[in-house]
Design a protein around this motif. Structure first.
Motif, PDB file in Angstrom:
ATOM      1  N   TRP A 270       0.859  -1.182   0.000  1.00  0.00           N
ATOM      2  CA  TRP A 270       0.000   0.000   0.000  1.00  0.00           C
ATOM      3  C   TRP A 270       0.894   1.230   0.000  1.00  0.00           C
ATOM      4  N   THR A 271       0.525   2.231  -0.762  1.00  0.00           N
ATOM      5  CA  THR A 271       1.262   3.490  -0.739  1.00  0.00           C
ATOM      6  C   THR A 271       0.284   4.653  -0.604  1.00  0.00           C
ATOM      7  N   VAL A 272       0.684   5.653   0.162  1.00  0.00           N
ATOM      8  CA  VAL A 272      -0.061   6.904   0.312  1.00  0.00           C
ATOM      9  C   VAL A 272       0.918   8.025   0.004  1.00  0.00           C
ATOM     10  N   GLY A 273       0.548   8.898  -0.949  1.00  0.00           N
ATOM     11  CA  GLY A 273       1.502   9.912  -1.348  1.00  0.00           C
ATOM     12  C   GLY A 273       0.883  11.218  -1.788  1.00  0.00           C
ATOM     13  N   TYR A 274       1.759  12.177  -1.996  1.00  0.00           N
ATOM     14  CA  TYR A 274       1.380  13.508  -2.454  1.00  0.00           C
ATOM     15  C   TYR A 274       1.968  13.747  -3.835  1.00  0.00           C
ATOM     16  N   GLY A 275       1.127  14.245  -4.756  1.00  0.00           N
ATOM     17  CA  GLY A 275       1.578  14.520  -6.114  1.00  0.00           C
ATOM     18  C   GLY A 275       1.611  16.011  -6.406  1.00  0.00           C
ATOM     19  N   TYR A 276       2.653  16.445  -7.082  1.00  0.00           N
ATOM     20  CA  TYR A 276       2.842  17.864  -7.403  1.00  0.00           C
ATOM     21  C   TYR A 276       2.640  18.093  -8.896  1.00  0.00           C
ATOM     22  N   LYS A 277       1.846  19.127  -9.229  1.00  0.00           N
ATOM     23  CA  LYS A 277       1.638  19.562 -10.617  1.00  0.00           C
ATOM     24  C   LYS A 277       1.072  18.437 -11.497  1.00  0.00           C
ATOM     25  N   SER A 278      -0.149  18.017 -11.204  1.00  0.00           N
ATOM     26  CA  SER A 278      -0.810  17.046 -12.073  1.00  0.00           C
ATOM     27  C   SER A 278      -1.279  17.725 -13.347  1.00  0.00           C
TER      28      SER A 278
ATOM     29  N   MET B 162      -3.866  20.707 -13.504  1.00  0.00           N
ATOM     30  CA  MET B 162      -3.523  22.118 -13.374  1.00  0.00           C
ATOM     31  C   MET B 162      -3.511  22.828 -14.719  1.00  0.00           C
ATOM     32  N   THR B 163      -3.494  22.066 -15.805  1.00  0.00           N
ATOM     33  CA  THR B 163      -3.489  22.661 -17.144  1.00  0.00           C
ATOM     34  C   THR B 163      -4.880  22.678 -17.771  1.00  0.00           C
ATOM     35  N   VAL B 164      -5.884  22.154 -17.047  1.00  0.00           N
ATOM     36  CA  VAL B 164      -7.254  22.079 -17.580  1.00  0.00           C
ATOM     37  C   VAL B 164      -8.136  23.038 -16.794  1.00  0.00           C
ATOM     38  N   SER B 165      -8.707  24.024 -17.464  1.00  0.00           N
ATOM     39  CA  SER B 165      -9.591  24.976 -16.794  1.00  0.00           C
ATOM     40  C   SER B 165     -11.010  24.445 -16.778  1.00  0.00           C
ATOM     41  N   GLY B 166     -11.691  24.651 -15.662  1.00  0.00           N
ATOM     42  CA  GLY B 166     -13.087  24.233 -15.558  1.00  0.00           C
ATOM     43  C   GLY B 166     -14.044  25.157 -16.271  1.00  0.00           C
ATOM     44  N   LEU B 167     -13.557  26.249 -16.840  1.00  0.00           N
ATOM     45  CA  LEU B 167     -14.446  27.206 -17.496  1.00  0.00           C
ATOM     46  C   LEU B 167     -15.165  26.609 -18.700  1.00  0.00           C
ATOM     47  N   LYS B 168     -14.555  25.611 -19.321  1.00  0.00           N
ATOM     48  CA  LYS B 168     -15.199  25.037 -20.498  1.00  0.00           C
ATOM     49  C   LYS B 168     -16.484  24.295 -20.135  1.00  0.00           C
ATOM     50  N   ASP B 169     -16.663  23.988 -18.844  1.00  0.00           N
ATOM     51  CA  ASP B 169     -17.867  23.306 -18.390  1.00  0.00           C
ATOM     52  C   ASP B 169     -18.902  24.275 -17.819  1.00  0.00           C
ATOM     53  N   VAL B 170     -18.616  25.571 -17.908  1.00  0.00           N
ATOM     54  CA  VAL B 170     -19.516  26.579 -17.363  1.00  0.00           C
ATOM     55  C   VAL B 170     -20.111  27.402 -18.494  1.00  0.00           C
ATOM     56  N   GLU B 171     -21.426  27.580 -18.479  1.00  0.00           N
ATOM     57  CA  GLU B 171     -22.110  28.370 -19.495  1.00  0.00           C
ATOM     58  C   GLU B 171     -22.629  29.651 -18.864  1.00  0.00           C
TER      59      GLU B 171
ATOM     60  N   SER C 234      -2.221  16.625  -5.458  1.00  0.00           N
ATOM     61  CA  SER C 234      -2.936  15.362  -5.601  1.00  0.00           C
ATOM     62  C   SER C 234      -2.599  14.426  -4.440  1.00  0.00           C
ATOM     63  N   ILE C 235      -3.633  13.907  -3.773  1.00  0.00           N
ATOM     64  CA  ILE C 235      -3.461  12.937  -2.687  1.00  0.00           C
ATOM     65  C   ILE C 235      -3.815  11.561  -3.248  1.00  0.00           C
ATOM     66  N   GLY C 236      -2.844  10.658  -3.276  1.00  0.00           N
ATOM     67  CA  GLY C 236      -3.053   9.369  -3.930  1.00  0.00           C
ATOM     68  C   GLY C 236      -2.934   8.174  -2.995  1.00  0.00           C
ATOM     69  N   LEU C 237      -3.661   7.103  -3.341  1.00  0.00           N
ATOM     70  CA  LEU C 237      -3.633   5.838  -2.604  1.00  0.00           C
ATOM     71  C   LEU C 237      -3.513   4.706  -3.618  1.00  0.00           C
ATOM     72  N   ASN C 238      -2.510   3.834  -3.457  1.00  0.00           N
ATOM     73  CA  ASN C 238      -2.271   2.729  -4.388  1.00  0.00           C
ATOM     74  C   ASN C 238      -2.199   1.400  -3.645  1.00  0.00           C
TER      75      ASN C 238
ATOM     76  N   VAL D 136       8.693  10.017 -10.653  1.00  0.00           N
ATOM     77  CA  VAL D 136       8.622  11.154 -11.567  1.00  0.00           C
ATOM     78  C   VAL D 136       7.911  10.690 -12.834  1.00  0.00           C
ATOM     79  N   GLY D 137       7.048  11.544 -13.371  1.00  0.00           N
ATOM     80  CA  GLY D 137       6.297  11.194 -14.565  1.00  0.00           C
ATOM     81  C   GLY D 137       5.346  12.302 -14.952  1.00  0.00           C
ATOM     82  N   TYR D 138       4.213  11.923 -15.545  1.00  0.00           N
ATOM     83  CA  TYR D 138       3.205  12.911 -15.942  1.00  0.00           C
ATOM     84  C   TYR D 138       1.838  12.243 -15.967  1.00  0.00           C
ATOM     85  N   GLY D 139       0.816  13.007 -15.539  1.00  0.00           N
ATOM     86  CA  GLY D 139      -0.539  12.492 -15.597  1.00  0.00           C
ATOM     87  C   GLY D 139      -1.410  13.034 -14.486  1.00  0.00           C
ATOM     88  N   SER D 140      -2.433  12.267 -14.141  1.00  0.00           N
ATOM     89  CA  SER D 140      -3.433  12.705 -13.169  1.00  0.00           C
ATOM     90  C   SER D 140      -2.921  12.711 -11.739  1.00  0.00           C
ATOM     91  N   TYR D 141      -1.754  12.096 -11.507  1.00  0.00           N
ATOM     92  CA  TYR D 141      -1.222  12.013 -10.150  1.00  0.00           C
ATOM     93  C   TYR D 141      -0.064  12.981  -9.912  1.00  0.00           C
TER      94      TYR D 141
END
Length: 220
Positions: free
Chosen positions: A35-43, A46-55, A74-78, A204-209
């Motif tokens: 089991w792992t519990v961790g903190y993710g930086y800069k998922s 952060m590049t996706v604005s929620g404004l596109k879902d607002v009318e 990002s707070i993750g559990l694996n 180190v990587g890239y994605g939702s975490y």
């Protein structure tokens, strides 16, 4: 021909117990679950604005934009289970919140007859992201009976998004928020886990975490 068959049977008789003993030794010497519990930086969130879902209504000749985007991280559990020396399978989940200012560009004419920008904050948009992904981990190298593991992790799944808008404008622009889901993923080419039972990890990587993750692990 008969001699060849006898030699083959003899080889199988000798190798089979040796192979079973090797597998039993691996299972006995190495912990298979963690089991792992961790903190993710800069998922990637952060590049996706929620404004596109607002009318917004009544925004003729106005530009809706966002600024001052912030995230708690990002707070993750694996959970993963090793099927052999090389491959582990598991499930991952993460939670993240972001906040951004919603701005209306009420352009005005200057004294020189030029149309200039005039941004006004009309509200705040909060986004909540929950990502759930199956994962596969490749354990490339390990030392000291698995106390130190070098690995690569890939995860593909879904991200659920919920938006919440707070109106700060006296004009009372009508805002509608939506709950949606999108493609969620994580590709971490380099990861390091340290510890026999209780320990830590870093990726180190890239994605939702996140582009970098670190935290605690428990193995059994």
């Amino acid at each position: 021909m008969r001699n060849a068959i006898l030699i083959l049977l003899l080889a199988l008789t000798i190798c089979a117990p040796a192979s079973a003993k090797k597998k039993a030794t691996w299972k006995k010497g190495y912990l298979q679950n963690d089991w792992t519990v961790g903190y993710g930086y800069k998922s990637c969130m952060m590049t996706v604005s929620g404004l596109k879902d607002v009318e917004m209504s009544d925004v003729t000749k106005m530009t809706v934009t966002a600024d001052n985007r912030e995230s708690i991280g990002s707070i993750g559990l694996n959970y993963t289970h090793r099927k052999g020396r090389l491959v582990s399978f598991g499930l991952a989940a993460a939670f993240e919140m972001t906040k951004e200012d919603c701005l209306i560009n009420k352009r005005v004419w200057s004294q020189d007859g030029v149309l200039v920008d005039n941004f006004e904050k009309v509200g705040e948009l909060s986004n909540k992201y929950i990502t759930v992904t199956p994962l596969i981990r490749f354990n490339w190298a390990e030392w000291n009976q698995g106390k130190v593991v070098l690995y690569t992790k890939l995860a593909v799944g879904v991200t659920f998004i919920g938006d919440s808008y707070t109106n700060k404008s006296t004009d009372q622009y009508e805002v509608q928020s939506k709950k949606q889901h999108y493609f969620g993923f994580q590709a971490s080419p380099l990861g390091l886990m340290i510890g026999r039972k209780a320990g830590g990890f870093i990726e180190v990587g890239y994605g939702s975490y996140g582009i970098a993750q670190a935290g605690f692990c428990y193995r059994f």
